[in-house]
Design a protein around this motif. Structure first.
Motif, short mmCIF file in Angstrom:
data_model
loop_
_atom_site.label_atom_id
_atom_site.label_comp_id
_atom_site.label_asym_id
_atom_site.label_seq_id
_atom_site.Cartn_x
_atom_site.Cartn_y
_atom_site.Cartn_z
N ALA A 153 6.27 -13.89 -8.10
CA ALA A 153 7.34 -13.95 -7.09
C ALA A 153 8.48 -14.85 -7.57
N LEU A 154 8.13 -15.99 -8.16
CA LEU A 154 9.15 -16.90 -8.68
C LEU A 154 9.97 -16.23 -9.78
N ALA A 155 9.30 -15.50 -10.66
CA ALA A 155 10.00 -14.82 -11.75
C ALA A 155 10.94 -13.74 -11.21
N VAL A 156 10.49 -12.98 -10.23
CA VAL A 156 11.31 -11.91 -9.65
C VAL A 156 12.55 -12.51 -8.99
N VAL A 157 12.36 -13.54 -8.19
CA VAL A 157 13.49 -14.16 -7.50
C VAL A 157 14.38 -14.92 -8.50
N GLY A 158 13.75 -15.46 -9.55
CA GLY A 158 14.53 -16.13 -10.59
C GLY A 158 15.51 -15.19 -11.28
N VAL A 159 15.09 -13.95 -11.50
CA VAL A 159 15.99 -12.95 -12.08
C VAL A 159 17.17 -12.72 -11.15
N LEU A 160 16.88 -12.56 -9.88
CA LEU A 160 17.93 -12.35 -8.89
C LEU A 160 18.88 -13.54 -8.86
N HIS A 161 18.33 -14.73 -8.89
CA HIS A 161 19.12 -15.96 -8.85
C HIS A 161 20.01 -16.06 -10.09
N ARG A 162 19.45 -15.79 -11.25
CA ARG A 162 20.22 -15.89 -12.49
C ARG A 162 21.37 -14.91 -12.53
N GLU A 199 11.45 -15.44 -1.91
CA GLU A 199 10.31 -15.83 -2.73
C GLU A 199 9.03 -15.85 -1.89
N ARG A 200 9.11 -16.45 -0.69
CA ARG A 200 7.93 -16.51 0.18
C ARG A 200 7.48 -15.11 0.57
N ALA A 201 8.44 -14.25 0.90
CA ALA A 201 8.09 -12.87 1.28
C ALA A 201 7.45 -12.13 0.11
N ALA A 202 7.95 -12.38 -1.09
CA ALA A 202 7.39 -11.72 -2.28
C ALA A 202 5.95 -12.18 -2.51
N VAL A 203 5.67 -13.46 -2.34
CA VAL A 203 4.30 -13.96 -2.50
C VAL A 203 3.38 -13.29 -1.48
N ASP A 204 3.80 -13.26 -0.22
CA ASP A 204 2.97 -12.65 0.83
C ASP A 204 2.72 -11.17 0.55
N TYR A 205 3.77 -10.49 0.10
CA TYR A 205 3.63 -9.06 -0.22
C TYR A 205 2.67 -8.85 -1.39
N GLY A 209 0.79 -1.22 0.00
CA GLY A 209 0.00 0.00 0.00
C GLY A 209 0.82 1.27 0.00
N THR A 210 2.13 1.14 0.05
CA THR A 210 3.02 2.31 0.04
C THR A 210 3.94 2.23 -1.17
N GLY A 211 4.44 3.37 -1.62
CA GLY A 211 5.37 3.40 -2.75
C GLY A 211 4.78 2.70 -3.96
N THR A 212 5.66 2.19 -4.82
CA THR A 212 5.19 1.40 -5.97
C THR A 212 5.57 -0.05 -5.73
N ILE A 213 4.85 -0.93 -6.35
CA ILE A 213 5.12 -2.36 -6.20
C ILE A 213 6.51 -2.69 -6.73
N ALA A 214 6.87 -2.13 -7.88
CA ALA A 214 8.18 -2.39 -8.46
C ALA A 214 9.30 -1.91 -7.54
N GLU A 215 9.14 -0.72 -6.97
CA GLU A 215 10.17 -0.20 -6.07
C GLU A 215 10.30 -1.07 -4.82
N ASN A 216 9.18 -1.45 -4.25
CA ASN A 216 9.22 -2.27 -3.04
C ASN A 216 9.90 -3.61 -3.30
N LEU A 217 9.56 -4.24 -4.42
CA LEU A 217 10.20 -5.51 -4.76
C LEU A 217 11.69 -5.34 -5.03
N SER A 218 12.03 -4.35 -5.86
CA SER A 218 13.44 -4.13 -6.21
C SER A 218 14.29 -3.84 -4.99
#
Length: 198
Positions: free
Chosen positions: A158-167, A132-138, A80-89
């Motif tokens: 969430a899997l895709a976001v963490v997959g980028v980080l992993h790769r 990944e779990r935190a991203a799903v919950d968020y 509910g704060t900022g942007t979703i992309a910013e919070n995830l990044s």
């Protein structure tokens, strides 16, 4: 570092040395002598704190997994704060890339370490699993708030976001360019909102 000089946090000093070696030479080159050589300390220091080298590697994997989990812990509260992309990044990149690379490469080389980490920290806690779990919950929280469409597949996103980080952590560099690539890709994924499959 000259031998005989006291080290305030010897375990962390040794973990950081292992991390640098993994980043530059790969986990296959890790030995007690290589780690203590990189750390600039006598080999005995490692064995004063760990029963053997495998115990050291478990200690490293647990420590770094705990650190990553700590950076992920507050993500849901940002809904509910900022942007979703910013919070995830910001959450994905809160842990230094050298740490992400170190623990990711080590656990890819020694998959049995995941069970050792989970024995200490709990199920789903090894390396990037907590992110990944935190991203799903968020993302679930953002969907409930209406900031994501109802049909968004939060687990896939969430899997895709963490997959980028992993790769990137596994293959690419650990410099500002790698950081920027992660941020750009996470933003593109978050703004694309993949829908769940029926």
């Amino acid at each position: 570092m000259p031998r005989g000089v006291p080290i305030a946090e010897p375990r962390q000093h040794l973990f950081a040395a292992a991390e640098r070696l993994i980043a530059t030479a790969g986990p296959g080159q890790l030995t007690s002598r290589a780690v203590t050589g990189e750390a600039g300390v006598a080999t005995g220091l490692l064995f004063a704190h760990f029963a053997n080298f495998d115990d050291f590697l478990v200690g490293y994997a647990v420590d770094r997994s705990f650190q990553i989990a700590g950076t992920a812990a507050g993500l849901s509260a940002r809904a509910g704060t900022g942007t979703i992309a910013e919070n995830l990044s910001e959450t994905m990149l809160a842990t230094p890339l050298i740490t992400l690379r170190g623990v990711t490469r080590l656990m890819a080389c020694r998959p049995a370490l995941a069970a050792d980490v989970e024995a200490v920290l709990g199920t789903g806690s090894a390396a990037l699993q907590s992110l990944e779990r935190a991203a799903v919950d968020y993302l679930d929280a953002e969907r409930r708030l209406g900031r994501l469409p109802a049909g968004v597949d939060t687990e896939a996103l969430a899997l895709a976001v963490v997959g980028v980080l992993h790769r990137v952590a596994l293959i690419d560099g650990i410099d500002a360019e790698a950081h920027a690539r992660i941020e750009h890709t996470v933003t593109a994924l978050a703004e694309g909102f993949p829908a769940a499959t029926s």
